[in-house]
Motif scaffolding. Structure first.
Motif, short mmCIF file in Angstrom:
data_model
loop_
_atom_site.label_atom_id
_atom_site.label_comp_id
_atom_site.label_asym_id
_atom_site.label_seq_id
_atom_site.Cartn_x
_atom_site.Cartn_y
_atom_site.Cartn_z
N VAL A 168 -5.62 -21.93 5.00
CA VAL A 168 -4.79 -22.26 6.17
C VAL A 168 -3.92 -21.04 6.50
N THR A 169 -3.96 -20.61 7.77
CA THR A 169 -3.22 -19.40 8.15
C THR A 169 -1.72 -19.68 8.20
N ASP A 170 -0.93 -18.62 8.38
CA ASP A 170 0.54 -18.77 8.51
C ASP A 170 0.88 -19.69 9.68
N ASN A 171 -0.08 -19.91 10.56
CA ASN A 171 0.19 -20.69 11.77
C ASN A 171 -0.40 -22.10 11.66
N GLY A 172 -0.92 -22.44 10.45
CA GLY A 172 -1.43 -23.80 10.23
C GLY A 172 -2.84 -24.03 10.74
N ASN A 173 -3.58 -22.95 10.99
CA ASN A 173 -4.95 -23.08 11.49
C ASN A 173 -5.98 -22.67 10.44
N TYR A 174 -7.26 -22.88 10.80
CA TYR A 174 -8.35 -22.48 9.90
C TYR A 174 -8.93 -21.16 10.38
N ILE A 175 -9.70 -20.50 9.49
CA ILE A 175 -10.42 -19.28 9.87
C ILE A 175 -11.92 -19.54 9.74
N ALA A 176 -12.64 -19.30 10.82
CA ALA A 176 -14.11 -19.35 10.79
C ALA A 176 -14.60 -17.91 10.72
N ASP A 177 -15.30 -17.57 9.63
CA ASP A 177 -15.86 -16.22 9.51
C ASP A 177 -17.27 -16.23 10.08
N CYS A 178 -17.47 -15.49 11.16
CA CYS A 178 -18.71 -15.55 11.94
C CYS A 178 -19.56 -14.31 11.70
N LYS A 179 -20.74 -14.52 11.08
CA LYS A 179 -21.65 -13.40 10.78
C LYS A 179 -22.60 -13.17 11.95
N PHE A 180 -22.30 -12.10 12.73
CA PHE A 180 -23.19 -11.73 13.83
C PHE A 180 -24.19 -10.66 13.40
N GLN A 181 -23.89 -9.94 12.32
CA GLN A 181 -24.66 -8.77 11.86
C GLN A 181 -24.44 -7.58 12.79
N GLN A 182 -24.79 -7.78 14.10
CA GLN A 182 -24.55 -6.68 15.05
C GLN A 182 -23.84 -7.25 16.27
N ILE A 183 -22.90 -6.49 16.81
CA ILE A 183 -22.20 -6.89 18.04
C ILE A 183 -22.36 -5.76 19.05
N PRO A 184 -23.49 -5.76 19.78
CA PRO A 184 -23.74 -4.67 20.73
C PRO A 184 -22.79 -4.65 21.93
N GLN A 185 -22.32 -5.86 22.33
CA GLN A 185 -21.37 -5.92 23.47
C GLN A 185 -20.07 -6.60 23.04
N PRO A 186 -19.17 -5.87 22.35
CA PRO A 186 -17.94 -6.49 21.87
C PRO A 186 -17.08 -7.10 22.98
N GLU A 187 -16.99 -6.42 24.15
CA GLU A 187 -16.15 -6.94 25.24
C GLU A 187 -16.64 -8.31 25.68
N GLU A 188 -17.96 -8.43 25.83
CA GLU A 188 -18.53 -9.69 26.32
C GLU A 188 -18.33 -10.80 25.27
N LEU A 189 -18.57 -10.46 24.02
CA LEU A 189 -18.39 -11.46 22.96
C LEU A 189 -16.93 -11.89 22.87
N SER A 190 -16.03 -10.91 23.03
CA SER A 190 -14.60 -11.21 22.97
C SER A 190 -14.22 -12.28 24.00
N SER A 191 -14.71 -12.12 25.22
CA SER A 191 -14.31 -13.11 26.25
C SER A 191 -15.02 -14.44 26.03
N ARG A 192 -16.27 -14.41 25.53
CA ARG A 192 -16.98 -15.68 25.30
C ARG A 192 -16.30 -16.48 24.18
N ILE A 193 -15.94 -15.81 23.11
CA ILE A 193 -15.28 -16.53 22.00
C ILE A 193 -13.91 -17.01 22.45
N GLY A 194 -13.20 -16.11 23.15
CA GLY A 194 -11.83 -16.44 23.56
C GLY A 194 -11.75 -17.65 24.48
#
Ligand code: DER
Length: 225
Positions: A168-194
């Protein structure tokens, strides 16, 4: 020079940017650890600064070191944040969150004039993604949120505490560790996850770091801009 020293060399080099009167963001993790120790020494030698910590752990260390902490309400902007990273590429895009502090780190970095990343040479990569991307999610319906993350093309593990139960984080939430292996488009993934309901924040820091100080095997540092 062991990895142990490379972290120390990088972190202590970054503290050269700490000037009297500054408001400093203190990062989290085993590399930022050395920066906090060094800043503590500088404060004890008479340097007057004020600091904000990016985790309960860093706050505890800062207090032990005698670094004056200020409440966030008294600060509208920090001059400099020094923090670590789990991966960084040549455009200074980062994966952070290995230490579970990514939410407070990203808020603090966002409200800092400068973000200087400190890391040993093992953290630099040509493409992000080998390190599982930490994503902070709310406990409510976390199984559905994990499902949504999986559909983005990764395998998800919810982070556990060393003994048992979910981390549990300092903010009371969970952490999901996501294995992508490769992230060719970080900007796009950032907005999709967000934009996924249930996601609070993720560990892709894009366009945030101004500089990175890399501790090298030969005891020197490499500066990336
Ligand atoms: O959790 C974090 O974001 C830490 O800063 C992490 O990215 C780096 O931790 P380390 O310096 O212990 O490798």
């Amino acid at each position: 020079v062991s990895e142990y020293n490379m972290k120390k060399i990088a972190a202590e080099h970054a503290t050269k940017y700490v000037q009297a009167g500054m408001k400093i963001g203190l990062g989290t993790g085993s590399t930022a650890y050395y920066a906090i120790l060094k800043i503590g020494e500088m404060v004890r030698d008479g340097l007057s600064i004020q600091a904000v910590a990016t985790s309960e752990a860093s706050e505890k260390l800062a207090v032990e070191q005698g670094i004056p902490l200020i409440p966030l309400r008294e600060v509208d902007r920090l001059d400099l944040t020094i923090d670590g990273a789990d991966e960084l590429d040549d455009q200074l895009r980062l994966i952070k969150g290995g230490g579970g502090a990514l939410l407070r780190e990203k808020i603090t970095a966002f409200h800092s004039e400068r973000l200087v990343i400190v890391a040993d040479d093992t953290k630099t990569v040509t493409q992000l993604g080998a390190f599982p991307l930490p994503v902070e999610i709310v406990p409510f319906a976390y199984e559905w949120t994990i499902q949504s993350l999986t559909q983005l093309g990764c395998t998800v593990q919810i982070r556990h505490k060393p003994d048992k139960g979910f981390y549990v984080t300092d903010n009371g939430n969970y952490i999901a560790d996501c294995k992508f292996q490769q992230i060719p488009q970080p900007e796009e993934l950032s907005s999709r996850i967000g934009s996924l309901p249930g996601v609070v924040e993720h560990g892709l820091f894009i366009g945030m770091a101004d500089q990175a100080i890399i501790g090298c095997q030969d005891g020197t540092v490499r500066i990336l801009h």
